[in-house]
Scaffold this motif. Structure first.
Motif, short mmCIF file in Angstrom:
data_model
loop_
_atom_site.label_atom_id
_atom_site.label_comp_id
_atom_site.label_asym_id
_atom_site.label_seq_id
_atom_site.Cartn_x
_atom_site.Cartn_y
_atom_site.Cartn_z
N GLU A 109 -6.76 6.34 5.98
CA GLU A 109 -7.19 6.73 4.64
C GLU A 109 -6.46 7.98 4.19
OE1 GLU A 109 -11.38 7.18 4.29
OE2 GLU A 109 -11.81 5.38 5.44
N LEU A 111 -1.17 4.42 -8.40
CA LEU A 111 -2.30 3.50 -8.54
C LEU A 111 -2.43 2.61 -7.31
CD1 LEU A 111 -4.54 2.50 -10.42
CD2 LEU A 111 -2.90 0.86 -11.38
N ALA A 112 -1.29 2.14 -6.79
CA ALA A 112 -1.33 1.30 -5.58
C ALA A 112 -1.88 2.09 -4.39
CB ALA A 112 0.07 0.79 -5.28
N TRP A 137 -3.96 4.65 -4.53
CA TRP A 137 -5.39 4.82 -4.77
C TRP A 137 -6.15 3.55 -4.41
CZ3 TRP A 137 -8.63 2.24 -8.29
CH2 TRP A 137 -9.92 2.78 -8.43
N GLY A 138 -5.62 2.38 -4.81
CA GLY A 138 -6.25 1.12 -4.48
C GLY A 138 -6.28 0.88 -2.97
N GLY A 139 -5.17 1.21 -2.30
CA GLY A 139 -5.12 1.03 -0.85
C GLY A 139 -6.14 1.91 -0.14
N THR A 140 -6.30 3.13 -0.61
CA THR A 140 -7.28 4.04 0.00
C THR A 140 -8.69 3.53 -0.19
OG1 THR A 140 -5.81 5.91 -0.44
CG2 THR A 140 -8.09 6.42 0.06
N ARG A 141 -9.00 3.04 -1.39
CA ARG A 141 -10.34 2.50 -1.64
C ARG A 141 -10.61 1.29 -0.76
NH1 ARG A 141 -12.96 4.01 -6.39
NH2 ARG A 141 -14.61 2.70 -5.51
N LEU A 142 -9.60 0.45 -0.60
CA LEU A 142 -9.76 -0.75 0.24
C LEU A 142 -10.04 -0.37 1.68
CD1 LEU A 142 -9.64 -3.83 0.52
CD2 LEU A 142 -7.17 -3.63 0.84
N ARG A 144 -11.36 2.41 2.80
CA ARG A 144 -12.71 2.99 2.90
C ARG A 144 -13.78 1.91 2.88
NH1 ARG A 144 -11.96 8.09 -1.28
NH2 ARG A 144 -10.79 9.44 0.16
N THR A 145 -13.58 0.89 2.05
CA THR A 145 -14.53 -0.21 1.99
C THR A 145 -14.60 -0.95 3.32
OG1 THR A 145 -14.13 -0.49 -0.39
CG2 THR A 145 -15.15 -2.34 0.78
#
Length: 324
Positions: free
Chosen positions: A45, A308-309, A311-316, A318-319
């Motif tokens: 992350e 943006l990519a 940020w999306g990768g980090t959110r994924l 964490r999920t």
């Protein structure tokens, strides 16, 4: 050094593409969190945002073509050594490859059929060859600015020269142009030596500044508790470079175009009329929303997509960690 589809045969593209995919797969496995009691899935992350902001910075920096004095040519940094010194070679390979994919699909910079060649020539050879074989032995674990600068210069030159050699070999092996190997190489190596020196100076300057002010960002010495302020500062620098300094880029042909002009009887090399080249051209035409960076906002758009990519990768990640 972005190769166009006109230089590459389907066979050469398949070989280089397969090699690049295998190495990218290895990079993904190496960055995957370990399993077991001592696993640290949150580590990824932290590196993904850093990959995003440094990737955006390299994308922006690549848009600034600097003139090579006395040649009528220009060059831009590749960024593999800079990324490897901060992220480590495998994360750098993924980051730089992502930049090259974005350039190809969104801006039609480099051919879609030649994408595997471009990843191999610029990302693989700089991150997995020049960095471990040249940069690390010279820089070692030293904090000396002199050693860091010397390592940056030597590794950048090595990476560019290896890439120039690979481009020449792939073009001649493809057999779809009339470029003779010896004469083509005679122009490719010297012009990319000059470009490599320019990249080395830029890389060494940035890494010496990082060593002095943010040494925790360097690979092997990274403090996992990076602050959001540091990441935001790098992202802001990328947006500033991509949105302003790219306007003063040199309009001269790059090292590859310059070498072709001096080697080929007709420098306007057309893509072969076979199915593979037609299909690749048609697909790229559909994806290239901003071909040839034909807007002053291209730098901001590219940086924004990469951020943006990330940020999306980090959110994924964490999920997935919460669900584990």
């Amino acid at each position: 050094m972005h190769m166009s589809d006109a230089l590459v045969s389907p066979t050469a593209a398949a070989v280089a593409g397969t090699a690049s995919l295998l190495l990218l797969g290895t990079a993904l496995r190496k960055l995957r969190p370990a399993s077991g009691m001592h696993a640290a899935p949150e580590a990824n992350e932290r590196i993904v945002p850093l990959m995003g902001v440094t990737g955006a910075f390299v994308f922006a920096a690549q848009m600034i073509n600097f003139a090579v004095p006395g040649t009528g040519s220009s060059g831009h940094i590749v960024g593999g050594i800079l990324l490897s010194a901060i992220l480590g070679p495998w994360a750098a390979l993924l980051t730089l490859s992502s930049v090259l994919v974005l350039q190809c699909l969104l801006f039609a910079d480099g051919g879609l059929l030649a994408l595997g060649c471009n990843i191999f020539n610029m990302a693989v050879l700089s991150c997995l060859a020049a960095y471990p074989l040249v940069y690390r032995p010279i820089a070692g674990r030293s904090t000396s600015p002199g050693r860091i600068f010397a390592a940056s210069l030597a590794a950048s030159v090595a990476g560019l020269e290896l890439g120039a050699l690979a481009v020449t070999a792939e073009t001649v092996a493809s057999g779809i142009t009339a470029l003779p190997f010896g004469r083509f190489l005679l122009f490719m190596l010297p012009i990319h030596l000059a470009i490599g020196i320019g990249e080395g100076i830029a890389t060494g300057t940035v890494l010496c500044a990082v060593q002095r002010y943010r040494p925790e960002l360097l690979a092997g010495r990274r403090n996992e508790k990076q602050t959001g302020k540091t990441l935001a500062a790098i992202a802001l620098a990328a947006l500033v470079v991509g949105g302003s300094f790219s306007w003063i880029a040199s309009s001269r042909p790059d090292g590859l175009e310059w070498s072709i002009e001096r080697t080929a009887a007709d420098p306007e090399i057309e893509a072969q009329p076979d199915g593979a080249h037609r299909t690749a051209a048609a697909l790229q035409q559909r994806t290239a929303a901003l071909p040839d960076y034909d807007t002053s906002a291209a730098g901001l758009v590219g940086c924004g997509v990469i951020l943006l990519a990330a940020w999306g990768g980090t959110r994924l990640l964490r999920t997935r960690r919460r669900q584990a």
